[in-house]
Design a protein around this motif. Sequence first.
Motif, PDB file in Angstrom:
ATOM      1  N   THR A  32       9.217 104.801  -4.578  1.00 49.17           N
ATOM      2  CA  THR A  32       9.520 103.592  -3.804  1.00 49.17           C
ATOM      3  C   THR A  32       8.637 103.496  -2.564  1.00 49.17           C
ATOM      4  N   ALA A  33       8.649 104.560  -1.762  1.00 51.81           N
ATOM      5  CA  ALA A  33       7.873 104.536  -0.517  1.00 51.81           C
ATOM      6  C   ALA A  33       6.373 104.446  -0.820  1.00 51.81           C
ATOM      7  N   GLY A  34       5.933 105.159  -1.877  1.00 46.94           N
ATOM      8  CA  GLY A  34       4.517 105.136  -2.228  1.00 46.94           C
ATOM      9  C   GLY A  34       4.068 103.748  -2.649  1.00 46.94           C
ATOM     10  N   LEU A  35       4.851 103.113  -3.542  1.00 44.72           N
ATOM     11  CA  LEU A  35       4.513 101.752  -3.970  1.00 44.72           C
ATOM     12  C   LEU A  35       4.469 100.804  -2.782  1.00 44.72           C
ATOM     13  N   ARG A  36       5.447 100.945  -1.905  1.00 45.88           N
ATOM     14  CA  ARG A  36       5.509 100.075  -0.725  1.00 45.88           C
ATOM     15  C   ARG A  36       4.268 100.290   0.147  1.00 45.88           C
ATOM     16  N   ALA A  37       3.866 101.546   0.312  1.00 43.45           N
ATOM     17  CA  ALA A  37       2.686 101.849   1.128  1.00 43.45           C
ATOM     18  C   ALA A  37       1.437 101.227   0.500  1.00 43.45           C
ATOM     19  N   ILE A  38       1.267 101.419  -0.815  1.00 47.05           N
ATOM     20  CA  ILE A  38       0.097 100.848  -1.499  1.00 47.05           C
ATOM     21  C   ILE A  38       0.129  99.322  -1.396  1.00 47.05           C
ATOM     22  N   ALA A  39       1.320  98.751  -1.589  1.00 45.86           N
ATOM     23  CA  ALA A  39       1.441  97.284  -1.538  1.00 45.86           C
ATOM     24  C   ALA A  39       0.992  96.741  -0.184  1.00 45.86           C
ATOM     25  N   LEU A  40       1.391  97.443   0.878  1.00 44.55           N
ATOM     26  CA  LEU A  40       0.997  96.997   2.217  1.00 44.55           C
ATOM     27  C   LEU A  40      -0.501  97.171   2.423  1.00 44.55           C
ATOM     28  N   TRP A  41      -1.007  98.318   1.931  1.00 42.11           N
ATOM     29  CA  TRP A  41      -2.408  98.666   2.138  1.00 42.11           C
ATOM     30  C   TRP A  41      -3.325  97.726   1.356  1.00 42.11           C
ATOM     31  N   ARG A  42      -2.964  97.430   0.090  1.00 38.13           N
ATOM     32  CA  ARG A  42      -3.812  96.615  -0.773  1.00 38.13           C
ATOM     33  C   ARG A  42      -3.432  95.127  -0.707  1.00 38.13           C
ATOM     34  N   HIS A  43      -2.497  94.787   0.146  1.00 39.71           N
ATOM     35  CA  HIS A  43      -2.035  93.395   0.269  1.00 39.71           C
ATOM     36  C   HIS A  43      -1.601  92.806  -1.076  1.00 39.71           C
ATOM     37  N   TRP A  44      -0.837  93.588  -1.833  1.00 39.99           N
ATOM     38  CA  TRP A  44      -0.307  93.068  -3.102  1.00 39.99           C
ATOM     39  C   TRP A  44       0.597  91.873  -2.840  1.00 39.99           C
ATOM     40  N   ARG A  45       0.579  90.920  -3.768  1.00 37.31           N
ATOM     41  CA  ARG A  45       1.429  89.742  -3.665  1.00 37.31           C
ATOM     42  C   ARG A  45       2.290  89.603  -4.916  1.00 37.31           C
ATOM     43  N   LEU A  46       3.518  89.162  -4.755  1.00 41.62           N
ATOM     44  CA  LEU A  46       4.383  88.932  -5.904  1.00 41.62           C
ATOM     45  C   LEU A  46       3.946  87.664  -6.631  1.00 41.62           C
ATOM     46  N   PRO A  47       4.158  87.615  -7.958  1.00 40.24           N
ATOM     47  CA  PRO A  47       3.875  86.369  -8.678  1.00 40.24           C
ATOM     48  C   PRO A  47       4.731  85.253  -8.101  1.00 40.24           C
ATOM     49  N   SER A  48       4.165  84.061  -8.094  1.00 43.01           N
ATOM     50  CA  SER A  48       4.836  82.940  -7.441  1.00 43.01           C
ATOM     51  C   SER A  48       4.893  81.749  -8.392  1.00 43.01           C
ATOM     52  N   TRP A  49       5.526  80.655  -7.960  1.00 41.00           N
ATOM     53  CA  TRP A  49       5.571  79.425  -8.727  1.00 41.00           C
ATOM     54  C   TRP A  49       4.153  78.916  -8.941  1.00 41.00           C
ATOM     55  N   ARG A  50       3.823  78.574 -10.170  1.00 42.59           N
ATOM     56  CA  ARG A  50       2.488  78.030 -10.433  1.00 42.59           C
ATOM     57  C   ARG A  50       2.459  76.557 -10.075  1.00 42.59           C
ATOM     58  N   VAL A  51       1.657  76.210  -9.103  1.00 47.53           N
ATOM     59  CA  VAL A  51       1.528  74.807  -8.699  1.00 47.53           C
ATOM     60  C   VAL A  51       0.690  74.086  -9.745  1.00 47.53           C
TER      61      VAL A  51
END
Lengths: 212, 212, 212
Positions: free
Chosen positions: A192-211
């Motif tokens: 959990t903490a590792g994924l969160r750290a990588i997500a912050l570091w690599r600026h991961w974004r969640l999939p969103s509504w397709r406009v």
Amino acid sequence: MDTPHIIDTARQVLEIAATIAFALSGVIKAAHKKLDVVGVCVVAFVAAFGGGTLRDLLLDQRPFFWVRQETFVWVILGISLLAIVFLRQRHFALTERAMLWPDMLGLGLFAAVGVDMAAEQGLPALICVMMGVITGVFGGVLRDVMCGEIPQAFRDHQPYAVCAFVGGWVDLLLRSSPVPEMAPMLGCVLVTAGLRAIALWRHWRLPSWRVE
Amino acid sequence: MDTPHIIDTARQVLEIAATIAFALSGVIKAAHKKLDVVGVCVVAFVAAFGGGTLRDLLLDQRPFFWVRQETFVWVILGISLLAIVFLRQRHFALTERAMLWPDMLGLGLFAAVGVDMAAEQGLPALICVMMGVITGVFGGVLRDVMCGEIPQAFRDHQPYAVCAFVGGWVDLLLRSSPVPEMAPMLGCVLVTAGLRAIALWRHWRLPSWRVE
Amino acid sequence: MDTPHIIDTARQVLEIAATIAFALSGVIKAAHKKLDVVGVCVVAFVAAFGGGTLRDLLLDQRPFFWVRQETFVWVILGISLLAIVFLRQRHFALTERAMLWPDMLGLGLFAAVGVDMAAEQGLPALICVMMGVITGVFGGVLRDVMCGEIPQAFRDHQPYAVCAFVGGWVDLLLRSSPVPEMAPMLGCVLVTAGLRAIALWRHWRLPSWRVE
């Protein structure tokens, strides 16, 4: 006899650091909203204990952990009052950045505790994972609802609850494997903490509504 | 045989007055937000019973007091419907001012009941006081959240929850002293309501964030 | 032996359709608020299960029905993810209209289940009806609160909770009459859904504050 003792102490230190990080997130949110001293204390308390309390309500677990460990409540009260006296506007950004680390560990730790408590009741796998996510995330959700905002965890498109979700499944996977007793919870915290750290570091974004 | 009876009746009258005052605060808030008849009834109900219900949830106390005393629910329904028919915009300010007194007593009374129920379960002192504050304050908090507002108790810088907090400690102090049975609750009501009255009269303000 | 089986299957199909309709209402609300994938899943879940969960909390009923029927949770997760991939802005209005029918039945069905569970505990009549209304309506209420809005059920002046309220009393009336076992719940579903259908068709409006 010594190693478990060290692990226990380490876990307690982490837990206290995480709870304080969560409480401070409440203090800062309350300050941005210009709440008074009562609002600061309540929002700090809700941010720190809301997730665990909701989990205990859902799992019908009493007494709540802040009732068993009353000291925690005093600590949150003290932090809130100190923050009002000492924290200045220009310290907020700094504090927010400094808290990213304990918050990260806290998310993992809270998720691991949530999964553990649900698994002990023999609940289905998905429900165990949900309880982990709720423990880690709903303190922040209730904090934001109390402040009249749509919860940050629902709208900032950053992986947060998702990290705890993955960590929870790792926990359950390890539980059904021949590994040492501490391994599942440790795995959950690290993933959990590792994924969160990588997500912050690599600026991961969640999939969103397709406009369109 | 007669005095306890009078005290009991007096307490019941006060309790009904306080519950009605809390419900009316919900009606007025709902009117300001232009809610429909369902919204008025629900918000009135939440304002009147939300604090006690949250306390009972946290203390695992069943049945809820509005389940035991169903009449209360009918009264709240009746008040809400009457308010819609009879209350006019220009009456709101008047009603709000008239309600300050029962609200003051209600805060003290609700706090005393909350402390009492927690103390009977042998919970730690701070938790007992918290339960008193929650009983007195969270009806209004949930009322405001339902109406999409930051709770008034968190942002108006008036001593409200703080009065119940002090009253709760007075209650516990008297409990460990050789005083008559009714003294702790009576002390809690008097101190809470008295502080609140003085705070309103002297325009006391809670400490706030220091601007630089 | 065959008829009850058909009724049981019919009831299950209706229940699934209703739960999906409620979840979709959450998905659409979350989309309007531009929530991320986590927000969509949580709001869908809250819309679908919030009413029943609040009822179970109030009635002290465990395990929750989504814990007993874990499949439901998977279905909601799947729907939320599919909706993010496939649902387009211009489909929302269409989906909202298509959902009016299962939502109508769902309101009635959820109300009937809520009344039934409260009546089995021997609670007073008004409380039973309230539990029916809460089961049917509070999923939507919590959905709206999570999205930072005043609940639609409190402010759109359309009869919704009121239909469930009337349906609940019909249920209790039939319970004290010499009718077949299934009649009370069936009556509740038909009256609630029927009233809701007529209300939509005839554009009924709830009484409101009289402006001067």
